[in-house]
Write a protein that holds these residues in place. Structure first.
Motif, PDB file in Angstrom:
ATOM      1  N   GLY A   1      10.900  30.599 -64.302  1.00 56.92           N
ATOM      2  CA  GLY A   1      11.756  31.034 -63.205  1.00 56.92           C
ATOM      3  C   GLY A   1      10.681  31.069 -62.397  1.00 56.92           C
ATOM      4  O   GLY A   1      10.684  33.339 -63.148  1.00 56.92           O
TER       5      GLY A   1
ATOM      6  N   ILE B   1      19.490  30.534 -58.890  1.00 56.26           N
ATOM      7  CA  ILE B   1      19.905  30.838 -59.788  1.00 56.26           C
ATOM      8  C   ILE B   1      19.335  29.995 -60.334  1.00 56.26           C
ATOM      9  O   ILE B   1      18.839  30.156 -61.978  1.00 56.26           O
ATOM     10  CB  ILE B   1      21.464  30.389 -59.659  1.00 56.26           C
ATOM     11  CG1 ILE B   1      22.269  30.873 -59.261  1.00 56.26           C
ATOM     12  CG2 ILE B   1      21.909  30.277 -61.204  1.00 56.26           C
ATOM     13  CD1 ILE B   1      24.312  31.324 -58.861  1.00 56.26           C
ATOM     14  N   SER B   2      19.169  27.953 -60.139  1.00 54.63           N
ATOM     15  CA  SER B   2      18.494  27.200 -60.988  1.00 54.63           C
ATOM     16  C   SER B   2      16.676  28.116 -61.466  1.00 54.63           C
ATOM     17  O   SER B   2      16.739  27.357 -62.302  1.00 54.63           O
ATOM     18  CB  SER B   2      19.115  26.221 -60.889  1.00 54.63           C
ATOM     19  OG  SER B   2      18.440  25.848 -59.091  1.00 54.63           O
ATOM     20  N   THR B   3      16.511  28.504 -59.809  1.00 57.67           N
ATOM     21  CA  THR B   3      15.143  28.972 -60.604  1.00 57.67           C
ATOM     22  C   THR B   3      14.558  29.917 -61.097  1.00 57.67           C
ATOM     23  O   THR B   3      14.350  29.532 -62.697  1.00 57.67           O
ATOM     24  CB  THR B   3      14.717  29.088 -59.069  1.00 57.67           C
ATOM     25  OG1 THR B   3      14.409  28.041 -58.208  1.00 57.67           O
ATOM     26  CG2 THR B   3      13.211  29.195 -59.041  1.00 57.67           C
TER      27      THR B   3
ATOM     28  N   GLU C   1      22.269  28.532 -55.278  1.00 53.18           N
ATOM     29  CA  GLU C   1      21.934  27.140 -56.631  1.00 53.18           C
ATOM     30  C   GLU C   1      20.588  27.286 -57.027  1.00 53.18           C
ATOM     31  O   GLU C   1      20.473  27.464 -58.019  1.00 53.18           O
ATOM     32  CB  GLU C   1      23.045  26.411 -56.057  1.00 53.18           C
ATOM     33  CG  GLU C   1      24.548  26.714 -56.214  1.00 53.18           C
ATOM     34  CD  GLU C   1      25.294  26.773 -57.748  1.00 53.18           C
ATOM     35  OE1 GLU C   1      24.806  26.804 -58.583  1.00 53.18           O
ATOM     36  OE2 GLU C   1      25.872  27.528 -57.274  1.00 53.18           O
ATOM     37  N   ARG C   2      19.794  27.361 -55.946  1.00 60.76           N
ATOM     38  CA  ARG C   2      19.345  27.099 -56.158  1.00 60.76           C
ATOM     39  C   ARG C   2      18.427  28.385 -56.971  1.00 60.76           C
ATOM     40  O   ARG C   2      17.423  28.460 -57.691  1.00 60.76           O
ATOM     41  CB  ARG C   2      18.231  26.391 -54.731  1.00 60.76           C
ATOM     42  CG  ARG C   2      18.208  24.754 -54.131  1.00 60.76           C
ATOM     43  CD  ARG C   2      17.002  25.112 -52.947  1.00 60.76           C
ATOM     44  NE  ARG C   2      17.204  24.377 -52.060  1.00 60.76           N
ATOM     45  CZ  ARG C   2      17.181  23.928 -51.229  1.00 60.76           C
ATOM     46  NH1 ARG C   2      15.719  24.318 -50.591  1.00 60.76           N
ATOM     47  NH2 ARG C   2      17.578  22.395 -50.720  1.00 60.76           N
TER      48      ARG C   2
ATOM     49  N   ALA D   1      17.134  30.474 -64.164  1.00 61.50           N
ATOM     50  CA  ALA D   1      17.285  30.136 -65.229  1.00 61.50           C
ATOM     51  C   ALA D   1      16.241  29.659 -65.717  1.00 61.50           C
ATOM     52  O   ALA D   1      16.277  29.348 -67.231  1.00 61.50           O
ATOM     53  CB  ALA D   1      18.559  29.438 -65.116  1.00 61.50           C
ATOM     54  N   GLN D   2      15.824  29.249 -65.325  1.00 64.43           N
ATOM     55  CA  GLN D   2      13.798  28.770 -66.056  1.00 64.43           C
ATOM     56  C   GLN D   2      13.328  29.572 -66.459  1.00 64.43           C
ATOM     57  O   GLN D   2      13.535  30.487 -66.439  1.00 64.43           O
ATOM     58  CB  GLN D   2      13.215  27.937 -64.952  1.00 64.43           C
ATOM     59  CG  GLN D   2      14.255  26.646 -64.786  1.00 64.43           C
ATOM     60  CD  GLN D   2      13.145  26.163 -63.287  1.00 64.43           C
ATOM     61  OE1 GLN D   2      11.481  26.033 -63.544  1.00 64.43           O
ATOM     62  NE2 GLN D   2      13.764  25.430 -62.152  1.00 64.43           N
TER      63      GLN D   2
END
Length: 74
Positions: free
Chosen positions: A44, A36-38, A33-34, A40-41
């Motif tokens: 990132g 993916i969120s990184t 999850e970390r 996605a920015q």
């Protein structure tokens, strides 16, 4: 420390298997999850390893990430 292996497909069609580890993650699901969120920015950036080399992935160049229970084959 959690360490996982990811297969990353790049926007150009190539793929590579990379190793990513995070000393603060509690389990592999949290780590994914970390990641993916990184990525996605807009800005990132993910520092990882491919064999003994440092690989820096920029989110804008990643098309897909595959995570398998046993990890990808390096």
């Amino acid at each position: 420390m959690v360490k996982i292996v990811l297969r990353v497909r790049l926007t150009g069609g190539d793929h590579m298997d990379i190793t990513y580890e995070d000393p603060d993650a509690l389990d592999a699901d949290e780590l994914v999850e970390r990641i993916i969120s990184t990525l996605a920015q807009d800005s990132g950036v993910l520092r990882s390893e491919h064999g003994d080399r440092l690989v820096v992935l920029y989110g804008r160049g990643v098309a897909a990430i595959e995570v398998a229970p046993r990890g990808a084959v390096l």
